[in-house]
Design a protein around this motif. Structure first.
Motif, PDB file in Angstrom:
ATOM      1  N   GLY A   1       0.568  -1.090  -0.112  1.00 18.46           N
ATOM      2  CA  GLY A   1      -0.135   0.064  -0.062  1.00 18.46           C
ATOM      3  C   GLY A   1       0.768   1.269  -0.057  1.00 18.46           C
ATOM      4  O   GLY A   1       0.310   2.341   0.125  1.00 18.46           O
ATOM      5  N   MET A   2       2.081   1.067  -0.166  1.00 18.53           N
ATOM      6  CA  MET A   2       3.028   2.220  -0.363  1.00 18.53           C
ATOM      7  C   MET A   2       3.779   2.410  -1.647  1.00 18.53           C
ATOM      8  O   MET A   2       3.814   1.510  -2.253  1.00 18.53           O
ATOM      9  N   MET A   3       3.809   3.542  -2.016  1.00 18.89           N
ATOM     10  CA  MET A   3       4.667   3.804  -3.368  1.00 18.89           C
ATOM     11  C   MET A   3       5.985   4.607  -2.828  1.00 18.89           C
ATOM     12  O   MET A   3       5.879   5.624  -1.967  1.00 18.89           O
ATOM     13  N   VAL A   4       6.975   4.165  -3.359  1.00 14.32           N
ATOM     14  CA  VAL A   4       8.444   4.638  -3.137  1.00 14.32           C
ATOM     15  C   VAL A   4       8.973   5.515  -4.311  1.00 14.32           C
ATOM     16  O   VAL A   4       8.802   4.666  -5.443  1.00 14.32           O
ATOM     17  N   PHE A   5       9.080   6.686  -4.187  1.00 15.74           N
ATOM     18  CA  PHE A   5       9.599   7.462  -5.369  1.00 15.74           C
ATOM     19  C   PHE A   5      10.932   7.601  -5.199  1.00 15.74           C
ATOM     20  O   PHE A   5      11.413   8.039  -4.067  1.00 15.74           O
ATOM     21  N   GLY A   6      11.925   7.605  -6.329  1.00 14.22           N
ATOM     22  CA  GLY A   6      13.341   7.922  -6.356  1.00 14.22           C
ATOM     23  C   GLY A   6      13.388   9.035  -6.980  1.00 14.22           C
ATOM     24  O   GLY A   6      12.543   9.146  -8.455  1.00 14.22           O
TER      25      GLY A   6
END
Length: 348
Positions: free
Chosen positions: A181-186
């Motif tokens: 349920g999380m999005m990690v952006f770089g």
């Protein structure tokens, strides 16, 4: 008549799982593995680095020190690998292995595609390269509601924001990890600033991950080239247990090309998004485990695993409430980083 073994998928943790509460994890849980830990310490001495024993026992926990890529990677690897050795394989049949982000490297050793020492060499080398270059950073934001039900509109907006940042020339921002349920952006520095401005603020989100580079994005192309030069395909072999990577692809013990496994690990896995949710979806649908065992250290990966199962509607799970009830009835997820759950899977 003997009791049939339970089928389990082992899930390996990534960066950010060795924090202040985990300080002393090796000493508390793995004092019986002195030979293994000494071999890891010898490796670190040869590379003029603090030993894992020193970091785990002697040097007071410091976020600045212990969260560095060249220290955190080795600590997390040692904790997870040692935890794996403690699983009671007389009661549990390990049918597949997967992991989140850096957990892919740990998975390679757990599954036998690397031996224990080469597994440390891989994580230590990659942790060092990431720390040395520290290209960009990562931001974490949830895209599900408080009951872990997906908000597809929110997800689409966040992806569109990253795409617009790149198209506008304002900076570079990419999806890095699909983490349940999380999005990690770089992103690079301007991209991080633009994401911070554009993402909604709630509680402590969007959260900047300290000492994390823009893993799993095109920004890691320089690291890819260095990694391939430093780590050759001869380190890799066929896994002994099926491996599920960050695309949801299964690497079989019977058909894996070790050079292709090396190439994925040091190319696609570095520069393209890591879909942990897809890895979990494939794990449960293809291998039908009775349980999922999350190796320590730390306790933060359990939520992402549960959310991934909800997104897959595994065993009719459709919400946080449904998952919690399922855990109370017969635990589907066992986290070895949790003192109350750890004994469930230990050798008796």
């Amino acid at each position: 008549m003997s009791t049939p073994k339970q089928r389990v998928v082992v899930v390996c943790p990534g960066r950010g799982t060795y924090n202040a509460p985990e300080w002393g994890y090796l000493k508390r849980h793995h004092a019986d593995k002195s030979a293994l830990l000494e071999s890891f310490d010898d490796y670190r001495r040869q590379h003029q680095q603090p030993t894992l024993t020193e970091l785990d026992e002697e040097k007071a926990y410091s976020l600045k020190l212990h969260s560095r890529g060249d220290h955190a990677s080795g600590l997390i690897y040692a904790c997870a690998y040692a935890d794996f050795l403690d699983i009671d394989q007389d009661r549990y049949e390990i049918v597949a292995v997967t992991g989140n982000s850096m957990g892919w490297y740990i998975s390679l050793a757990i599954a036998g595609a690397l031996d224990a020492q080469n597994g440390l060499h891989l994580v230590n080398t990659m942790g060092g390269l990431m720390q040395e270059r520290l290209i960009g950073g990562q931001l974490l934001i949830p895209w599900v509601d408080d009951d872990w039900r997906p908000d597809w509109d929110a997800r689409a907006r966040y992806l569109a924001l990253a795409d617009e940042i790149c198209k506008s020339g304002e900076g570079q921002a990419y999806l890095s990890i699909d983490l349940g349920g999380m999005m990690v952006f770089g992103a690079d520095t301007p991209g991080m600033a633009a994401l911070n401005r554009g993402l909604p603020k709630k509680d402590h989100f969007p959260m900047r991950l300290l000492n994390h580079a823009a893993f799993h994005t095109p920004l890691q192309e320089p690291v890819r080239a260095m990694a391939k030069e430093a780590l050759g395909p001869a380190l890799f072999g066929r896994p002994e247990i099926p491996l599920i990577d960050g695309r949801g692809h299964i690497w079989s013990p019977w058909s894996t090309d070790h050079k292709a496994l090396w190439d994925y690990t040091l190319s696609h896995q570095l520069t393209q998004p890591y879909d942990f949710s897809a890895a979990l979806r494939v794990a449960v649908r293809e291998f039908a485990p009775d349980k999922l065992i999350i190796l320590g250290p730390g306790t933060t990966l359990g939520g992402a695993v549960a959310q991934s199962l909800i997104l897959s509607n595994w065993q009719d799970l459709d919400s946080k409430a449904a998952f919690k009830q399922r855990q109370e009835d017969n635990a589907l997820i066992v986290s070895m980083g949790m003192p109350e759950q750890r004994p469930i899977v230990l050798r008796q």
